[in-house]
Design a protein around this motif. Structure first.
Motif, PDB file in Angstrom:
ATOM      1  N   ARG A 252       0.910  -1.209   0.030  1.00  0.00           N
ATOM      2  CA  ARG A 252       0.093   0.023  -0.203  1.00  0.00           C
ATOM      3  C   ARG A 252       0.965   1.397  -0.050  1.00  0.00           C
ATOM      4  NH1 ARG A 252      -2.856  -2.992   3.996  1.00  0.00           N
ATOM      5  NH2 ARG A 252      -2.001  -1.696   5.522  1.00  0.00           N
ATOM      6  N   TYR A 253       1.896   1.059   0.869  1.00  0.00           N
ATOM      7  CA  TYR A 253       2.655   2.311   0.996  1.00  0.00           C
ATOM      8  C   TYR A 253       3.529   2.695  -0.379  1.00  0.00           C
ATOM      9  CZ  TYR A 253       6.407   5.679   2.866  1.00  0.00           C
ATOM     10  OH  TYR A 253       6.971   6.524   2.955  1.00  0.00           O
ATOM     11  N   ALA A 254       3.996   1.695  -1.120  1.00  0.00           N
ATOM     12  CA  ALA A 254       4.610   1.693  -2.384  1.00  0.00           C
ATOM     13  C   ALA A 254       3.903   2.356  -3.415  1.00  0.00           C
ATOM     14  CB  ALA A 254       5.161   0.294  -2.902  1.00  0.00           C
ATOM     15  N   ARG A 255       2.443   1.605  -3.517  1.00  0.00           N
ATOM     16  CA  ARG A 255       1.529   2.462  -4.550  1.00  0.00           C
ATOM     17  C   ARG A 255       1.511   3.678  -4.175  1.00  0.00           C
ATOM     18  NH1 ARG A 255      -1.205  -2.803  -3.371  1.00  0.00           N
ATOM     19  NH2 ARG A 255      -2.795  -1.518  -2.172  1.00  0.00           N
ATOM     20  N   THR A 256       1.367   4.049  -2.990  1.00  0.00           N
ATOM     21  CA  THR A 256       0.895   5.413  -2.566  1.00  0.00           C
ATOM     22  C   THR A 256       2.115   6.451  -3.152  1.00  0.00           C
ATOM     23  OG1 THR A 256      -0.366   4.842  -0.862  1.00  0.00           O
ATOM     24  CG2 THR A 256       0.267   6.983  -0.790  1.00  0.00           C
ATOM     25  N   VAL A 257       3.380   5.904  -2.745  1.00  0.00           N
ATOM     26  CA  VAL A 257       4.658   6.469  -3.229  1.00  0.00           C
ATOM     27  C   VAL A 257       4.655   6.859  -4.609  1.00  0.00           C
ATOM     28  CG1 VAL A 257       6.837   6.670  -3.431  1.00  0.00           C
ATOM     29  CG2 VAL A 257       5.618   6.125  -1.133  1.00  0.00           C
ATOM     30  N   GLU A 258       4.295   5.805  -5.259  1.00  0.00           N
ATOM     31  CA  GLU A 258       4.168   5.899  -6.948  1.00  0.00           C
ATOM     32  C   GLU A 258       3.167   6.811  -7.554  1.00  0.00           C
ATOM     33  OE1 GLU A 258       6.392   4.798  -9.109  1.00  0.00           O
ATOM     34  OE2 GLU A 258       7.609   4.150  -7.385  1.00  0.00           O
ATOM     35  N   ARG A 259       1.872   6.784  -6.699  1.00  0.00           N
ATOM     36  CA  ARG A 259       0.792   7.627  -7.393  1.00  0.00           C
ATOM     37  C   ARG A 259       1.217   9.165  -6.992  1.00  0.00           C
ATOM     38  NH1 ARG A 259      -3.658   4.179  -4.445  1.00  0.00           N
ATOM     39  NH2 ARG A 259      -3.980   2.547  -6.207  1.00  0.00           N
ATOM     40  N   VAL A 260       2.003   9.503  -5.819  1.00  0.00           N
ATOM     41  CA  VAL A 260       2.448  10.635  -5.566  1.00  0.00           C
ATOM     42  C   VAL A 260       3.443  11.360  -6.627  1.00  0.00           C
ATOM     43  CG1 VAL A 260       3.296  12.123  -3.831  1.00  0.00           C
ATOM     44  CG2 VAL A 260       1.542  10.797  -3.140  1.00  0.00           C
ATOM     45  N   ARG A 261       4.245  10.302  -6.640  1.00  0.00           N
ATOM     46  CA  ARG A 261       5.379  10.505  -7.649  1.00  0.00           C
ATOM     47  C   ARG A 261       5.039  11.006  -9.267  1.00  0.00           C
ATOM     48  NH1 ARG A 261      10.208   6.496  -5.415  1.00  0.00           N
ATOM     49  NH2 ARG A 261      10.836   7.942  -3.701  1.00  0.00           N
ATOM     50  N   SER A 262       3.783  10.255  -9.324  1.00  0.00           N
ATOM     51  CA  SER A 262       3.371  10.321 -10.993  1.00  0.00           C
ATOM     52  C   SER A 262       2.457  11.871 -11.023  1.00  0.00           C
ATOM     53  CB  SER A 262       2.453   9.222 -11.194  1.00  0.00           C
ATOM     54  OG  SER A 262       1.185   9.229 -10.446  1.00  0.00           O
ATOM     55  N   VAL A 263       2.075  12.431 -10.189  1.00  0.00           N
ATOM     56  CA  VAL A 263       1.456  13.659 -10.296  1.00  0.00           C
ATOM     57  C   VAL A 263       2.279  14.930 -10.718  1.00  0.00           C
ATOM     58  CG1 VAL A 263       0.208  15.320  -8.873  1.00  0.00           C
ATOM     59  CG2 VAL A 263      -0.201  13.099  -8.310  1.00  0.00           C
ATOM     60  N   GLU A 264       1.772  15.471 -11.465  1.00  0.00           N
ATOM     61  CA  GLU A 264       2.694  16.507 -12.336  1.00  0.00           C
ATOM     62  C   GLU A 264       2.659  17.699 -11.183  1.00  0.00           C
ATOM     63  OE1 GLU A 264       2.251  19.857 -15.730  1.00  0.00           O
ATOM     64  OE2 GLU A 264       0.980  17.763 -15.961  1.00  0.00           O
ATOM     65  N   ARG A 265       3.909  18.178 -11.077  1.00  0.00           N
ATOM     66  CA  ARG A 265       4.061  19.139  -9.983  1.00  0.00           C
ATOM     67  C   ARG A 265       3.719  20.561 -10.655  1.00  0.00           C
ATOM     68  NH1 ARG A 265       9.284  18.273  -6.293  1.00  0.00           N
ATOM     69  NH2 ARG A 265       9.322  15.985  -6.286  1.00  0.00           N
ATOM     70  N   GLU A 266       3.249  21.245  -9.413  1.00  0.00           N
ATOM     71  CA  GLU A 266       2.700  22.589  -9.994  1.00  0.00           C
ATOM     72  C   GLU A 266       3.344  23.671  -9.121  1.00  0.00           C
ATOM     73  OE1 GLU A 266       0.282  23.599 -12.154  1.00  0.00           O
ATOM     74  OE2 GLU A 266       0.036  21.477 -12.602  1.00  0.00           O
ATOM     75  N   LYS A 267       3.669  24.638  -9.698  1.00  0.00           N
ATOM     76  CA  LYS A 267       4.192  25.863  -8.913  1.00  0.00           C
ATOM     77  C   LYS A 267       3.243  26.813  -8.435  1.00  0.00           C
ATOM     78  CE  LYS A 267       8.196  28.764  -9.270  1.00  0.00           C
ATOM     79  NZ  LYS A 267       9.199  29.222 -10.231  1.00  0.00           N
TER      80      LYS A 267
END
Length: 126
Positions: free
Chosen positions: A56-71
């Motif tokens: 669950r933790y690894a899936r969550t980290v991957e989802r967060v990393r895949s989100v485009e960063r906004e300024k």
């Protein structure tokens, strides 16, 4: 970590659930030294509960990393920076001013203290 920390020995350290879960962040970031990583992975191999937690933790980290960063918009960034500067400038004085709106009215406090003193006197004299 229990056992006085990590030592470079032939015996691999045993982790409990809490210790293994505490290392999830470093494991996800690939920042664990090889002995610690091996200890976490061997714990995950033998513990279904922690393995499910890791998945669950690894899936969550991957989802967060895949989100485009906004300024942040420049106006928001400058607003936050000015509030931080103002808070630093006023320090404890600003804290006192913030609590001034929520103070207990003295007009109520004096009669309550007087009543408590009279009650204590009556109890002591009885």
């Amino acid at each position: 970590m229990s056992g006085g920390g990590w030592r470079s020995t032939d015996v691999e350290p045993r982790l409990d659930h809490r210790e293994a879960r505490a290392l999830f962040l470093a494991l996800a970031d690939e920042q664990l030294p090889a002995p610690q990583e091996q200890a976490v992975r061997s714990h995950l191999d033998g513990c279904e509960e922690c393995r499910q937690g890791w998945d669950r933790y690894a899936r969550t980290v991957e989802r967060v990393r895949s989100v485009e960063r906004e300024k942040a918009p420049p106006a928001l960034a400058s607003l936050v920076a000015s509030r931080v500067r103002r808070q630093r400038r006023f320090g404890l004085k600003g804290l006192h001013l913030a609590h001034a709106q929520h103070r207990f009215p003295v007009e109520i406090l004096i009669p309550l203290l007087l009543a408590a003193a009279v009650g204590a006197f009556l109890l002591m004299s009885a």
